[in-house]
Design a protein around this motif. Sequence first.
Motif, mmCIF file in Angstrom:
data_model
loop_
_atom_site.group_PDB
_atom_site.id
_atom_site.type_symbol
_atom_site.label_atom_id
_atom_site.label_comp_id
_atom_site.label_asym_id
_atom_site.label_seq_id
_atom_site.Cartn_x
_atom_site.Cartn_y
_atom_site.Cartn_z
ATOM 1 N N VAL A 98 -3.859 -36.880 -33.086
ATOM 2 C CA VAL A 98 -4.968 -37.277 -33.951
ATOM 3 C C VAL A 98 -4.850 -36.582 -35.302
ATOM 4 O O VAL A 98 -5.021 -37.205 -36.362
ATOM 5 N N VAL A 99 -4.546 -35.295 -35.276
ATOM 6 C CA VAL A 99 -4.380 -34.531 -36.522
ATOM 7 C C VAL A 99 -3.276 -35.141 -37.381
ATOM 8 O O VAL A 99 -3.451 -35.356 -38.592
ATOM 9 N N ALA A 100 -2.144 -35.457 -36.768
ATOM 10 C CA ALA A 100 -1.025 -36.040 -37.518
ATOM 11 C C ALA A 100 -1.390 -37.419 -38.056
ATOM 12 O O ALA A 100 -1.013 -37.784 -39.183
ATOM 13 N N HIS A 101 -2.139 -38.189 -37.271
ATOM 14 C CA HIS A 101 -2.515 -39.545 -37.698
ATOM 15 C C HIS A 101 -3.354 -39.500 -38.981
ATOM 16 O O HIS A 101 -3.231 -40.376 -39.840
ATOM 17 N N TYR A 102 -4.199 -38.472 -39.091
ATOM 18 C CA TYR A 102 -5.051 -38.355 -40.280
ATOM 19 C C TYR A 102 -4.482 -37.363 -41.297
ATOM 20 O O TYR A 102 -5.229 -36.813 -42.121
ATOM 21 N N ASP A 103 -3.170 -37.143 -41.240
ATOM 22 C CA ASP A 103 -2.482 -36.273 -42.198
ATOM 23 C C ASP A 103 -3.137 -34.906 -42.297
ATOM 24 O O ASP A 103 -3.237 -34.315 -43.388
ATOM 25 N N GLY A 104 -3.598 -34.403 -41.176
ATOM 26 C CA GLY A 104 -4.173 -33.072 -41.124
ATOM 27 C C GLY A 104 -5.642 -32.990 -41.472
ATOM 28 O O GLY A 104 -6.247 -31.912 -41.376
ATOM 29 N N ASP A 105 -6.266 -34.108 -41.872
ATOM 30 C CA ASP A 105 -7.664 -34.085 -42.309
ATOM 31 C C ASP A 105 -8.573 -34.669 -41.228
ATOM 32 O O ASP A 105 -8.835 -35.878 -41.208
ATOM 33 N N LEU A 106 -9.075 -33.813 -40.359
ATOM 34 C CA LEU A 106 -9.918 -34.282 -39.262
ATOM 35 C C LEU A 106 -11.307 -34.706 -39.722
ATOM 36 O O LEU A 106 -12.087 -35.232 -38.921
ATOM 37 N N ARG A 107 -11.627 -34.512 -40.976
ATOM 38 C CA ARG A 107 -12.901 -35.025 -41.487
ATOM 39 C C ARG A 107 -12.931 -36.542 -41.440
ATOM 40 O O ARG A 107 -14.005 -37.155 -41.494
ATOM 41 N N ARG A 108 -11.758 -37.134 -41.317
ATOM 42 C CA ARG A 108 -11.658 -38.607 -41.247
ATOM 43 C C ARG A 108 -11.641 -39.111 -39.809
ATOM 44 O O ARG A 108 -11.558 -40.320 -39.582
ATOM 45 N N ALA A 109 -11.720 -38.204 -38.831
ATOM 46 C CA ALA A 109 -11.619 -38.582 -37.426
ATOM 47 C C ALA A 109 -13.000 -38.659 -36.784
ATOM 48 O O ALA A 109 -14.004 -38.193 -37.330
ATOM 49 N N ASN A 110 -13.040 -39.257 -35.595
ATOM 50 C CA ASN A 110 -14.270 -39.360 -34.809
ATOM 51 C C ASN A 110 -14.328 -38.137 -33.895
ATOM 52 O O ASN A 110 -13.634 -38.071 -32.884
ATOM 53 N N LEU A 111 -15.150 -37.152 -34.259
ATOM 54 C CA LEU A 111 -15.171 -35.868 -33.571
ATOM 55 C C LEU A 111 -16.426 -35.729 -32.708
ATOM 56 O O LEU A 111 -17.504 -36.224 -33.071
ATOM 57 N N GLN A 112 -16.272 -35.051 -31.573
ATOM 58 C CA GLN A 112 -17.425 -34.701 -30.751
ATOM 59 C C GLN A 112 -18.349 -33.808 -31.573
ATOM 60 O O GLN A 112 -17.927 -32.763 -32.073
ATOM 61 N N PRO A 113 -19.622 -34.216 -31.785
ATOM 62 C CA PRO A 113 -20.486 -33.510 -32.749
ATOM 63 C C PRO A 113 -20.555 -31.999 -32.556
ATOM 64 O O PRO A 113 -20.406 -31.239 -33.514
ATOM 65 N N GLU A 114 -20.789 -31.525 -31.304
ATOM 66 C CA GLU A 114 -20.956 -30.089 -31.122
ATOM 67 C C GLU A 114 -19.639 -29.319 -31.210
ATOM 68 O O GLU A 114 -19.639 -28.087 -31.271
ATOM 69 N N LYS A 115 -18.512 -30.026 -31.259
ATOM 70 C CA LYS A 115 -17.213 -29.364 -31.403
ATOM 71 C C LYS A 115 -16.623 -29.549 -32.796
ATOM 72 O O LYS A 115 -15.516 -29.083 -33.067
ATOM 73 N N ARG A 116 -17.372 -30.183 -33.662
ATOM 74 C CA ARG A 116 -16.842 -30.518 -34.984
ATOM 75 C C ARG A 116 -16.389 -29.277 -35.751
ATOM 76 O O ARG A 116 -15.249 -29.218 -36.249
ATOM 77 N N GLU A 117 -17.255 -28.293 -35.872
ATOM 78 C CA GLU A 117 -16.909 -27.101 -36.651
ATOM 79 C C GLU A 117 -15.729 -26.350 -36.030
ATOM 80 O O GLU A 117 -14.862 -25.835 -36.740
ATOM 81 N N ARG A 118 -15.714 -26.281 -34.699
ATOM 82 C CA ARG A 118 -14.625 -25.593 -34.023
ATOM 83 C C ARG A 118 -13.293 -26.301 -34.265
ATOM 84 O O ARG A 118 -12.262 -25.661 -34.505
ATOM 85 N N LEU A 119 -13.298 -27.634 -34.209
ATOM 86 C CA LEU A 119 -12.064 -28.395 -34.424
ATOM 87 C C LEU A 119 -11.591 -28.282 -35.875
ATOM 88 O O LEU A 119 -10.384 -28.150 -36.141
ATOM 89 N N LEU A 120 -12.534 -28.316 -36.818
ATOM 90 C CA LEU A 120 -12.152 -28.194 -38.226
ATOM 91 C C LEU A 120 -11.623 -26.791 -38.538
ATOM 92 O O LEU A 120 -10.780 -26.622 -39.423
#
Length: 393
Positions: free
Chosen positions: A357-379
């Motif tokens: 997923v990270v590679a698909h969005y060129d490293g920018d997970l702000r463009r991905a569909n993230l689990q809300p409570e894990k968003r900050e941790r993933l970013l």
Amino acid sequence: MNTMTMAEARAHDRKRWLWPMGFGIIMIVAALALTGWITGQTWLIFAGPIVVYGVVPVLDLLIGKDSTNPPERVLDILEDDPFYRYSTYIYVVVQLILFVAVCAIVGTQDLTFWQWLGFVSTIGMLSGVSINTAHELGHKNTAVESWLAKIALAPVAYGHFYTEHNRGHHKNVATPHDPASARMGEPFWRFLVRTAGGSARSALDIEKRRMARKNRSFWSVHNEVLQSWGMTIVLWGALMFAFGIELLPFLVLQAIIGASLLEAVNYAEHYGLLRKKLESGRYERCQPEHSWNNDHIVTNIMLFHLQRHSDHHAHPTRRYQSLRHFDEAPQLPTGYAGMIVLAYFPPLWYRVMDKRVVAHYDGDLRRANLQPEKRERLLAKYPPPHAPADASA
């Protein structure tokens, strides 16, 4: 149309004579299970999970992929070839016969616990795979195929899928509003609960609004969710009348297994993928990059090319034999059968899929569909480009 044109079109489908293996595989599985029961080899009765979780993923890796596409000039001819439709029609008939036959055995024979468990797991697997055939048929604009889709969904008690998938999922796919689109960081078991309940509620809401537009009661015979659920009630009721009320736990458990198998596939199809929201408030049109794809041959044969999912979302009524591979679509590392096994173990799934997923969005997970409570941790774990890394990470 001349015979040479039809022959040319058929020559471009390298898997043409493999498609009947869609129903051939379930016949083989059923034959193994019945052989195990007759001979006392109980382990063979578990042929369903053995084949789905073991044999098919291994064959995918050994046999490999087919990424060829039929030329545009032959697509319409392939679409009109009845050979492909008959493969799905026969599948529904074979599945229903096998389902009734196994119910007769379970309801009338003195089985050990392990024999009972083997039959319920195997028929649950076959019921789950049959939902995919219902999916293929349910997208077609003919009355015969629409009713066959509902019939295929009746054993597994998942008739609302017909409505929600066609009118809900295809509209909301790869957005936070879709219960069938998994979010990055969302474990499969949590997704299963969310999508099962959310899909049923969505289907009921869709039909409620559709009936209102037609000035009909929600309880109308034209309500397609109630139609589908009614078919399950009639089928299950007839089976319990014929073979005993003791069949009910078997019917319920095989339905749960079948539905969870479908939702494991849904989990893989759009994991972490997100359509961009436009200034108008709407989401961009669904593109190939919003579905995970795979061209491993064996699972594609078993699932009627479901893994060419991007083209399916671009052309929902297009028949399976005409679906195309897209180079720009994100690719799964193996077929859906193998991905289902990974989905059951979230840490393994994250290790394999999150980096993709990270590679698909060129490293920018702000463009991905993230689990809300894990968003900050993933970013924090995968900092967007030009963003400073979290020193505490």
